[in-house]
Design a protein around this motif. Sequence first.
Motif, PDB file in Angstrom:
ATOM      1  N   GLU A  39       0.659  -1.231  -0.072  1.00 41.76           N
ATOM      2  CA  GLU A  39      -0.071  -0.003   0.132  1.00 41.76           C
ATOM      3  C   GLU A  39       1.071   1.149   0.013  1.00 41.76           C
ATOM      4  OE1 GLU A  39      -4.356  -0.324   0.566  1.00 41.76           O
ATOM      5  OE2 GLU A  39      -3.038  -0.713  -1.132  1.00 41.76           O
ATOM      6  N   SER A 150      -7.040   8.285   2.955  1.00 43.57           N
ATOM      7  CA  SER A 150      -7.130   6.928   3.036  1.00 43.57           C
ATOM      8  C   SER A 150      -8.550   6.449   2.253  1.00 43.57           C
ATOM      9  CB  SER A 150      -7.210   6.496   4.366  1.00 43.57           C
ATOM     10  OG  SER A 150      -5.969   6.645   5.185  1.00 43.57           O
ATOM     11  N   ALA A 151      -9.698   7.097   2.332  1.00 41.82           N
ATOM     12  CA  ALA A 151     -10.831   6.700   1.543  1.00 41.82           C
ATOM     13  C   ALA A 151     -10.720   6.947   0.137  1.00 41.82           C
ATOM     14  CB  ALA A 151     -12.047   7.716   2.115  1.00 41.82           C
ATOM     15  N   LYS A 152     -10.192   8.117  -0.221  1.00 40.91           N
ATOM     16  CA  LYS A 152      -9.919   8.337  -1.462  1.00 40.91           C
ATOM     17  C   LYS A 152      -9.040   7.233  -2.244  1.00 40.91           C
ATOM     18  CE  LYS A 152      -7.919  11.851  -4.795  1.00 40.91           C
ATOM     19  NZ  LYS A 152      -7.029  11.217  -5.353  1.00 40.91           N
ATOM     20  N   GLU A 153      -7.992   6.694  -1.727  1.00 38.22           N
ATOM     21  CA  GLU A 153      -6.996   5.740  -2.208  1.00 38.22           C
ATOM     22  C   GLU A 153      -7.706   4.351  -1.764  1.00 38.22           C
ATOM     23  OE1 GLU A 153      -4.716   6.488  -4.301  1.00 38.22           O
ATOM     24  OE2 GLU A 153      -4.784   8.592  -3.843  1.00 38.22           O
ATOM     25  N   SER A 154      -8.759   4.108  -1.180  1.00 39.16           N
ATOM     26  CA  SER A 154      -9.298   2.778  -0.716  1.00 39.16           C
ATOM     27  C   SER A 154      -8.085   2.048  -0.191  1.00 39.16           C
ATOM     28  CB  SER A 154      -9.842   2.049  -1.868  1.00 39.16           C
ATOM     29  OG  SER A 154     -11.076   2.912  -2.357  1.00 39.16           O
ATOM     30  N   TYR A 156      -5.918  -0.147   2.500  1.00 42.76           N
ATOM     31  CA  TYR A 156      -6.341  -1.382   3.366  1.00 42.76           C
ATOM     32  C   TYR A 156      -6.536  -0.941   4.881  1.00 42.76           C
ATOM     33  CZ  TYR A 156      -4.976  -5.731   6.061  1.00 42.76           C
ATOM     34  OH  TYR A 156      -4.910  -6.784   6.784  1.00 42.76           O
ATOM     35  N   LYS A 157      -7.428  -1.211   5.630  1.00 40.78           N
ATOM     36  CA  LYS A 157      -7.657  -0.874   7.009  1.00 40.78           C
ATOM     37  C   LYS A 157      -6.946  -1.739   7.846  1.00 40.78           C
ATOM     38  CE  LYS A 157     -11.599   1.052   8.191  1.00 40.78           C
ATOM     39  NZ  LYS A 157     -12.862   1.389   8.649  1.00 40.78           N
ATOM     40  N   GLU A 187     -10.898 -10.027   1.691  1.00 43.25           N
ATOM     41  CA  GLU A 187     -11.740  -8.972   1.503  1.00 43.25           C
ATOM     42  C   GLU A 187     -12.519  -8.644   2.433  1.00 43.25           C
ATOM     43  OE1 GLU A 187     -11.746  -7.135  -1.589  1.00 43.25           O
ATOM     44  OE2 GLU A 187      -9.930  -8.107  -1.741  1.00 43.25           O
ATOM     45  N   ASP A 193     -15.396  -2.335   7.486  1.00 46.60           N
ATOM     46  CA  ASP A 193     -14.915  -2.326   6.012  1.00 46.60           C
ATOM     47  C   ASP A 193     -13.563  -2.723   6.206  1.00 46.60           C
ATOM     48  OD1 ASP A 193     -17.606  -1.482   5.385  1.00 46.60           O
ATOM     49  OD2 ASP A 193     -16.929   0.553   5.369  1.00 46.60           O
ATOM     50  N   TYR A 195     -11.786  -1.752   3.620  1.00 42.09           N
ATOM     51  CA  TYR A 195     -10.753  -0.708   3.036  1.00 42.09           C
ATOM     52  C   TYR A 195     -11.495   0.668   3.619  1.00 42.09           C
ATOM     53  CZ  TYR A 195      -9.070  -4.542   0.074  1.00 42.09           C
ATOM     54  OH  TYR A 195      -8.615  -5.666  -0.595  1.00 42.09           O
ATOM     55  N   SER A 197     -13.353   4.096   3.556  1.00 41.39           N
ATOM     56  CA  SER A 197     -14.363   4.541   2.405  1.00 41.39           C
ATOM     57  C   SER A 197     -15.121   5.738   2.903  1.00 41.39           C
ATOM     58  CB  SER A 197     -15.279   3.352   2.365  1.00 41.39           C
ATOM     59  OG  SER A 197     -16.066   3.050   3.289  1.00 41.39           O
TER      60      SER A 197
END
Length: 257
Positions: A39, A150-154, A156-157, A187, A193, A195, A197
């Motif tokens: 990432e 982080s949301a824009k790039e999706s 990994y959380k 996934e 989530d 990722y 978002s």
Amino acid sequence: CSGAMVEEMCSSPKLEKVVVFFYNPNIHPRKEYEIRKDENKRFCAQLGIEFVDCDYDPENWYERMKGMEYDPERGRRCTECFDMRMERTALYAHENGFHAIATTNATSRWKDAKQVDDSGCRAAARYDGLKYWCQDWQSDEMTLRKYEISAKESFYKQEYCGCSYSLRDSNDWRKANCIPKIQIGGERAGLGDRYFSDPLVDAAEESQDVVDEFFSQANEMAKAGTDVKQRKDALRLYKDRRKNEKDDGIMNGLNNW
């Protein structure tokens, strides 16, 4: 954690060059390590900045952490972990002509900013002409910006700090809160989530109240040390207290590292 910090540095007129130095021998298991590294590499490629992939040497990390396996988060083990990684960063900076170092550990409210900064300053002080960049990276503005990126790039959380001991203690915390255990990769996350978002929701999961509540329980567990019975008793008491809070309608807080 790196998004807002790297963005801020890249836009600073004071800096001639920004390089991401990835040295995280603490991250366990290897699968989680590779996901987080990839990432970071992806983000650096988008920004057009250099990514330095340092060796993954968990054996040296475990050797340095001996005797601190049951220390609480933000305790001696975390200081040693920060020191080890910052010392290696400072060495690379010295050998390659850099004038300053920083760490994304300073951006997370799950970390003690002073503890992180002290490690950075100690490491930089080893070499003439090298400085550690201190800044308030944990402000509300920076925290929200971090999650917007982080949301824009999706991205990994990640669901825990990184080391095997954090994984153990985070899963104990989840068990006490009746939350599914952490999932490595895939996934589906153990919680929420997979990722990033929603910046507002993600930022709320790192509110100061949530962070303080987690560490309160983690410190209770740490007092039991290696005594399995005492750890179970502490966990049972915590579960009872959390159940009462839930019944009273005042339970809040989820874990998002």
